[in-house]
Design a protein around this motif. Sequence first.
Motif, PDB file in Angstrom:
ATOM      1  N   PRO A 178      35.275  30.642  39.078  1.00 50.75           N
ATOM      2  CA  PRO A 178      33.991  29.933  39.011  1.00 50.75           C
ATOM      3  C   PRO A 178      33.108  30.297  37.830  1.00 50.75           C
ATOM      4  O   PRO A 178      32.065  29.689  37.638  1.00 50.75           O
ATOM      5  CB  PRO A 178      33.318  30.342  40.325  1.00 50.75           C
ATOM      6  N   GLY A 179      33.488  31.308  37.041  1.00 48.57           N
ATOM      7  CA  GLY A 179      32.716  31.634  35.855  1.00 48.57           C
ATOM      8  C   GLY A 179      32.256  33.074  35.799  1.00 48.57           C
ATOM      9  O   GLY A 179      31.940  33.686  36.821  1.00 48.57           O
ATOM     10  N   ASP A 180      32.203  33.621  34.577  1.00 48.10           N
ATOM     11  CA  ASP A 180      31.812  35.016  34.392  1.00 48.10           C
ATOM     12  C   ASP A 180      30.426  35.326  34.935  1.00 48.10           C
ATOM     13  O   ASP A 180      30.158  36.436  35.390  1.00 48.10           O
ATOM     14  CB  ASP A 180      31.826  35.365  32.900  1.00 48.10           C
ATOM     15  N   ASP A 181      29.534  34.352  34.883  1.00 52.33           N
ATOM     16  CA  ASP A 181      28.148  34.625  35.256  1.00 52.33           C
ATOM     17  C   ASP A 181      27.951  34.778  36.760  1.00 52.33           C
ATOM     18  O   ASP A 181      26.908  35.280  37.197  1.00 52.33           O
ATOM     19  CB  ASP A 181      27.224  33.522  34.725  1.00 52.33           C
ATOM     20  N   VAL A 182      28.931  34.386  37.555  1.00 56.69           N
ATOM     21  CA  VAL A 182      28.794  34.492  39.007  1.00 56.69           C
ATOM     22  C   VAL A 182      29.850  35.404  39.633  1.00 56.69           C
ATOM     23  O   VAL A 182      29.933  35.515  40.854  1.00 56.69           O
ATOM     24  CB  VAL A 182      28.841  33.102  39.690  1.00 56.69           C
ATOM     25  N   VAL A 183      30.641  36.055  38.809  1.00 53.43           N
ATOM     26  CA  VAL A 183      31.683  36.960  39.307  1.00 53.43           C
ATOM     27  C   VAL A 183      31.437  38.346  38.741  1.00 53.43           C
ATOM     28  O   VAL A 183      31.418  38.539  37.518  1.00 53.43           O
ATOM     29  CB  VAL A 183      33.092  36.471  38.913  1.00 53.43           C
ATOM     30  N   ASP A 184      31.246  39.322  39.618  1.00 56.60           N
ATOM     31  CA  ASP A 184      31.048  40.706  39.204  1.00 56.60           C
ATOM     32  C   ASP A 184      32.327  41.522  39.294  1.00 56.60           C
ATOM     33  O   ASP A 184      32.478  42.509  38.586  1.00 56.60           O
ATOM     34  CB  ASP A 184      29.967  41.364  40.067  1.00 56.60           C
ATOM     35  N   ALA A 185      33.225  41.144  40.181  1.00 55.36           N
ATOM     36  CA  ALA A 185      34.501  41.838  40.338  1.00 55.36           C
ATOM     37  C   ALA A 185      35.501  40.858  40.935  1.00 55.36           C
ATOM     38  O   ALA A 185      35.125  39.825  41.501  1.00 55.36           O
ATOM     39  CB  ALA A 185      34.352  43.064  41.234  1.00 55.36           C
ATOM     40  N   ILE A 186      36.770  41.179  40.783  1.00 50.35           N
ATOM     41  CA  ILE A 186      37.843  40.338  41.315  1.00 50.35           C
ATOM     42  C   ILE A 186      38.609  41.136  42.362  1.00 50.35           C
ATOM     43  O   ILE A 186      38.990  42.289  42.136  1.00 50.35           O
ATOM     44  CB  ILE A 186      38.795  39.881  40.194  1.00 50.35           C
ATOM     45  N   GLY A 187      38.808  40.530  43.533  1.00 47.22           N
ATOM     46  CA  GLY A 187      39.549  41.180  44.602  1.00 47.22           C
ATOM     47  C   GLY A 187      40.856  40.453  44.871  1.00 47.22           C
ATOM     48  O   GLY A 187      40.884  39.225  44.917  1.00 47.22           O
ATOM     49  N   ILE A 188      41.933  41.194  45.024  1.00 44.84           N
ATOM     50  CA  ILE A 188      43.226  40.604  45.358  1.00 44.84           C
ATOM     51  C   ILE A 188      43.822  41.345  46.557  1.00 44.84           C
ATOM     52  O   ILE A 188      43.603  42.535  46.723  1.00 44.84           O
ATOM     53  CB  ILE A 188      44.216  40.661  44.173  1.00 44.84           C
ATOM     54  N   PRO A 189      44.554  40.631  47.415  1.00 47.09           N
ATOM     55  CA  PRO A 189      45.241  41.306  48.528  1.00 47.09           C
ATOM     56  C   PRO A 189      46.609  41.802  48.093  1.00 47.09           C
ATOM     57  O   PRO A 189      47.273  41.184  47.264  1.00 47.09           O
ATOM     58  CB  PRO A 189      45.363  40.187  49.566  1.00 47.09           C
ATOM     59  N   VAL A 190      47.024  42.917  48.638  1.00 42.48           N
ATOM     60  CA  VAL A 190      48.365  43.449  48.374  1.00 42.48           C
ATOM     61  C   VAL A 190      48.975  43.855  49.708  1.00 42.48           C
ATOM     62  O   VAL A 190      48.410  44.678  50.432  1.00 42.48           O
ATOM     63  CB  VAL A 190      48.318  44.657  47.423  1.00 42.48           C
ATOM     64  N   TRP A 191      50.128  43.272  50.007  1.00 43.83           N
ATOM     65  CA  TRP A 191      50.792  43.528  51.281  1.00 43.83           C
ATOM     66  C   TRP A 191      52.189  44.068  51.036  1.00 43.83           C
ATOM     67  O   TRP A 191      52.974  43.472  50.300  1.00 43.83           O
ATOM     68  CB  TRP A 191      50.881  42.241  52.106  1.00 43.83           C
ATOM     69  N   GLY A 192      52.482  45.185  51.664  1.00 44.41           N
ATOM     70  CA  GLY A 192      53.824  45.742  51.600  1.00 44.41           C
ATOM     71  C   GLY A 192      54.533  45.508  52.918  1.00 44.41           C
ATOM     72  O   GLY A 192      54.315  46.244  53.885  1.00 44.41           O
TER      73      GLY A 192
END
Length: 340
Positions: A213-227
Amino acid sequence: MSIAMFRSVFLAGLMALLPVGGASRVAAADLGGTVDRVLTTGSISSAARRAGTPGGEVAIGVYDPHDAVASSDALQIEHVFIYWQALDKAMLKRKIAIAEGQGRALMISVEPYTHASDWRAGGERLFADIGRGRFDREIRDICRRAGAVAAPVYMRWGHEMEDPDGRYPWARRDADGYKKAFRYFVRSCRELAPDVRFVWSPKGHRNLAGYYPGDDVVDAIGIPVWGLQKMDVDYWGRERSFGETLGEKYRRVEGFGKPVMVAELGVSGSADYKRAWYAEIFDRRTYHECFPLLTAVVFFNDKEPYKWPLGYGSPDWRLDKASLAALVSDKVETNSGPTQ
């Protein structure tokens, strides 16, 4: 390295989640105390953006719906999921109290279901309804509560949006609609909770960039990781490591130049399989050498609430007794890892 070492870098670990933008991959550097955690992404200067990625230790957090590690002071992030159209105020109040009492940051995953009796119905109208202000009451309620929390707050809205498998009404083949709705939520929330940080959290598929959605509204990126050991063997012919599984998704988001967190981490399989994953997770070299943007790992300490396709059922991601004991007693070591 024991989790005790994370305490000494608590502020550094949390501040590392703050925005250090840029559209291209950048080299790792420890910004330390040069980052003011009250700044928004848009407030970070271009010089600061070029300064480098977050450094320091990796914060450890947990989604812990049954409060199994509520008393531990070895964790830095308390994760909670909320349905915005049916807010469990008592539960949220309890989690806020745990975060404040234990000195943890609070990450709130906001699930924007619809107003229909079947929460998943009406997804084709959801984004338009958000833009028309029909969820402003929900936004005000959540963000006012978040703004009053006496701890850092990270808001993770509409996660796994790029996988339209029917599970979530906001996960649709409508990237533009999603981006507009995300931006509407952030703009509205910032008016009520200016210090809240916002986490954009894709599932990690190849098409994720279209939903950014854009740099100005994103402070960090979260991803799920499943083993999931059985799936590893079925699809790869062997067991995969934590680093290998994380790397596949990490490479798809590192180009945004934002701090990255594993927003949901679960391991399910034999004792040896889990032991190998945990040993790697708590090894700082995993992050500093391979994933310089990674700033947090948040365990998912519960059973999977949704059945996986292809007969994998609902995996049990809960930490085993030894792992829970290690987190509570602060004795997880990289040279051995937790055991059953």
